[in-house]
Design a protein around this motif. Structure first.
Motif, PDB file in Angstrom:
ATOM      1  N   TYR A 372       0.824  -1.206   0.000  1.00 25.68           N
ATOM      2  CA  TYR A 372       0.000   0.000   0.000  1.00 25.68           C
ATOM      3  C   TYR A 372       0.864   1.264   0.000  1.00 25.68           C
ATOM      4  N   ARG A 373       2.000   1.203   0.663  1.00 26.94           N
ATOM      5  CA  ARG A 373       2.877   2.377   0.661  1.00 26.94           C
ATOM      6  C   ARG A 373       3.359   2.690  -0.757  1.00 26.94           C
ATOM      7  N   GLU A 374       3.677   1.654  -1.532  1.00 24.03           N
ATOM      8  CA  GLU A 374       4.090   1.873  -2.921  1.00 24.03           C
ATOM      9  C   GLU A 374       2.976   2.535  -3.731  1.00 24.03           C
ATOM     10  N   LEU A 375       1.739   2.106  -3.494  1.00 20.66           N
ATOM     11  CA  LEU A 375       0.611   2.722  -4.192  1.00 20.66           C
ATOM     12  C   LEU A 375       0.449   4.181  -3.759  1.00 20.66           C
ATOM     13  N   GLY A 444      -9.183   6.981  -3.054  1.00 25.76           N
ATOM     14  CA  GLY A 444      -8.920   5.668  -2.480  1.00 25.76           C
ATOM     15  C   GLY A 444      -8.064   4.878  -3.451  1.00 25.76           C
ATOM     16  N   TYR A 445      -6.965   4.324  -2.958  1.00 19.22           N
ATOM     17  CA  TYR A 445      -6.032   3.653  -3.865  1.00 19.22           C
ATOM     18  C   TYR A 445      -5.792   2.187  -3.521  1.00 19.22           C
ATOM     19  N   GLY A 446      -6.373   1.684  -2.442  1.00 15.56           N
ATOM     20  CA  GLY A 446      -6.044   0.346  -1.964  1.00 15.56           C
ATOM     21  C   GLY A 446      -6.317  -0.761  -2.949  1.00 15.56           C
ATOM     22  N   GLY A 447      -7.381  -0.646  -3.739  1.00 17.02           N
ATOM     23  CA  GLY A 447      -7.756  -1.718  -4.644  1.00 17.02           C
ATOM     24  C   GLY A 447      -7.192  -1.596  -6.051  1.00 17.02           C
ATOM     25  N   LEU A 448      -6.270  -0.642  -6.263  1.00 16.81           N
ATOM     26  CA  LEU A 448      -5.722  -0.408  -7.599  1.00 16.81           C
ATOM     27  C   LEU A 448      -4.313  -0.972  -7.723  1.00 16.81           C
ATOM     28  N   THR A 449      -3.848  -1.096  -8.950  1.00 15.57           N
ATOM     29  CA  THR A 449      -2.444  -1.407  -9.208  1.00 15.57           C
ATOM     30  C   THR A 449      -1.681  -0.110  -9.391  1.00 15.57           C
ATOM     31  N   GLU A 450      -0.362  -0.188  -9.329  1.00 14.21           N
ATOM     32  CA  GLU A 450       0.444   1.011  -9.511  1.00 14.21           C
ATOM     33  C   GLU A 450       0.238   1.596 -10.908  1.00 14.21           C
TER      34      GLU A 450
END
Length: 471
Positions: A372-375, A444-450
């Motif tokens: 999650y940190r990378e996202l 919200g970014y948790g469910g996405l890919t980079e």
């Protein structure tokens, strides 16, 4: 006399047969199946019941069903497959006829909607091991009706975990297992209203779902501004509230962290007013650029209801949540839970208890934090590159960040332009309580890919440029 039954074969098939009419039964069966295919009620490739099973279920001779199927195959409505089964022909099946409600368009291709963890990373193997242990080792009596508080094993495992990781002062006997925060908060507000509480203060801005629940329970809701240091306690004093809901560790949606001074002031307020604090600790396990901050419940267990959930840490579909309650609320809450649904599913509770007690929960969180940190880093970096006037805040923890919008951009215009490009972004307007606050966006970014995060911000930059070009 009219007669209809539902088959017990490969799939349900409700067909009405009128035996008092002169129309042969095979034609009635043909007509019934044909009409359901035309209406889209039997979809392409649906496996039909076997002729023997359907004949038995409808009280017909098998020859009648065979004749009906043969006719529908000849007309192209059904197809016979190798292996002796029959399916609805793809060419014959169709969508529901015109005049039915138009279905809404699909979701955005890239969606920054909040509250979506990466469920593709759910630890299936570890969860399966816990399920097997539970099924092999759990005494039979554990599958009977439970105490309204939930399974002892889960309450003990969670108390140990939360006391160790979140600094709570939890006793297993004071915990209640619920179907996520939604059920837990609804039952809690109902119990509080019945106990004489009258006014609920909520952070402004904040998640809007609980306000209608509070009003339905009979509580008046009032908004209290959020400062950089957390809830404005002086404004809370003036609100006349006797219960307050806070997201102290990572405020939603601003990301503000309640300072030590704010926490102490909240506890002092609750003691002096004989009031209650509800602490929604929804995503505190995910922190990136700061030291962990303990839960407020540990400061005043008799004044704070602590609420947690597996929705952000594991998967929302598990519907597993928990409350740590002051002693005076335990009995009423347990009774309310029993009345509501007789208790959460025991197999899920025992599986989660094993999962937590064996350290699998800790391992899963350790694995997900860097992901999650990378996202988060990809989102913040891309915003800086493509939209430098959208300054992100609340980035040190959680699964979302927020940006204020410059004065020349409106939320509605940006959201519409983004949606035209297959991108879902969401404004702050629904989260304001007592005022029309500044415009902003929640990502919200948790469910996405980079890659999706980067492409999404590129699409947003194009949308913003389009809005500005037309303003």
């Amino acid at each position: 006399m009219s007669r209809s039954r539902t088959n017990s074969g490969a799939g349900e098939l409700l067909v009405e047969l009128r035996r008092e009419t002169a129309v042969p039964l095979h034609q009635q069966l043909e007509s019934g199946i044909r009409e359901r295919i035309r209406q889209g009620l039997l979809r392409a490739d649906t496996v039909m019941p076997s002729t023997r099973a359907l004949a038995t279920d409808l009280g017909l001779s098998r020859g009648v069903v065979v004749e009906a199927y043969q006719q529908l195959v000849a007309e192209g409505y059904l197809v016979s497959r190798t292996g002796g089964y029959t399916q609805v022909a793809p060419a014959a099946a169709r969508a529901p006829q015109a005049g039915t409600k138009k279905q809404p368009s699909g979701p955005p291709r890239i969606d920054f909607k909040y509250s979506r963890p990466d469920v593709s990373q759910f630890p299936r193997a570890a969860w399966l091991r816990s399920i097997r242990r539970v099924l092999n080792e759990t005494p039979h009596l554990s599958f009977a009706y439970l105490d309204g508080r939930g399974a002892d094993e889960l309450r003990m495992a969670l108390a140990d975990y939360l006391n160790r990781v979140r600094g709570t002062s939890a006793l297993p006997e004071n915990m209640l297992i619920c179907n996520g925060f939604a059920q837990g908060s609804r039952l809690l507000l109902q119990v509080l209203a019945a106990s004489g509480f009258q006014r609920l203060a909520v952070e402004d801005p904040s998640d809007n779902e609980l306000r209608d629940v509070a009003e339905t329970a009979g509580l008046k809701t009032v908004g209290v501004p959020v400062l950089e240091s957390g809830l404005d306690v002086e404004a809370l004093e003036r609100s006349g509230a006797d219960v307050v809901l806070v997201t102290a560790a990572h405020q939603f949606p601003t990301g503000a962290v309640a300072s030590a001074e704010t926490r102490a002031a909240l506890v002092e307020w609750a003691g002096r007013r004989d009031a209650l604090i509800i602490e929604d600790d929804y995503d505190a396990e995910y922190r990136y650029d700061r030291e962990p901050i303990g839960a407020m419940q540990g400061l005043a267990p008799d004044r704070v209801v602590y609420a947690g959930t597996a929705s952000k840490t594991l998967a929302p579909g598990l519907r597993l949540g928990w409350l740590i309650l002051p002693s005076r609320l335990v009995e009423a809450m347990a009774a309310a839970k029993v009345v509501d649904d007789r208790g959460s599913p025991v197999l899920d509770q025992l599986t989660f208890a094993d999962f937590v007690a064996r350290g699998e929960f800790d391992r899963h969180l350790r694995r997900m934090r860097p992901r999650y940190r990378e996202l988060r880093d990809a989102l913040v970096d891309r915003l800086a590159d493509r939209l430098p006037d959208l300054k992100p805040i609340g980035v040190s923890a959680g699964l979302h960040v927020m940006t204020w919008l410059p004065p020349d951009l409106s939320e509605d215009a940006v959201m519409r332009a983004a949606l035209d490009r297959g991108l879902g972004v969401y404004g702050l307007a629904p989260y304001w309580v007592d005022r029309a606050g500044p415009a902003g966006l929640v990502f919200g970014y948790g469910g996405l890919t980079e890659a999706a995060v980067v492409e999404g911000i590129d699409l947003l930059a194009d949308a913003v440029a389009s809005v500005r070009d037309h303003s």
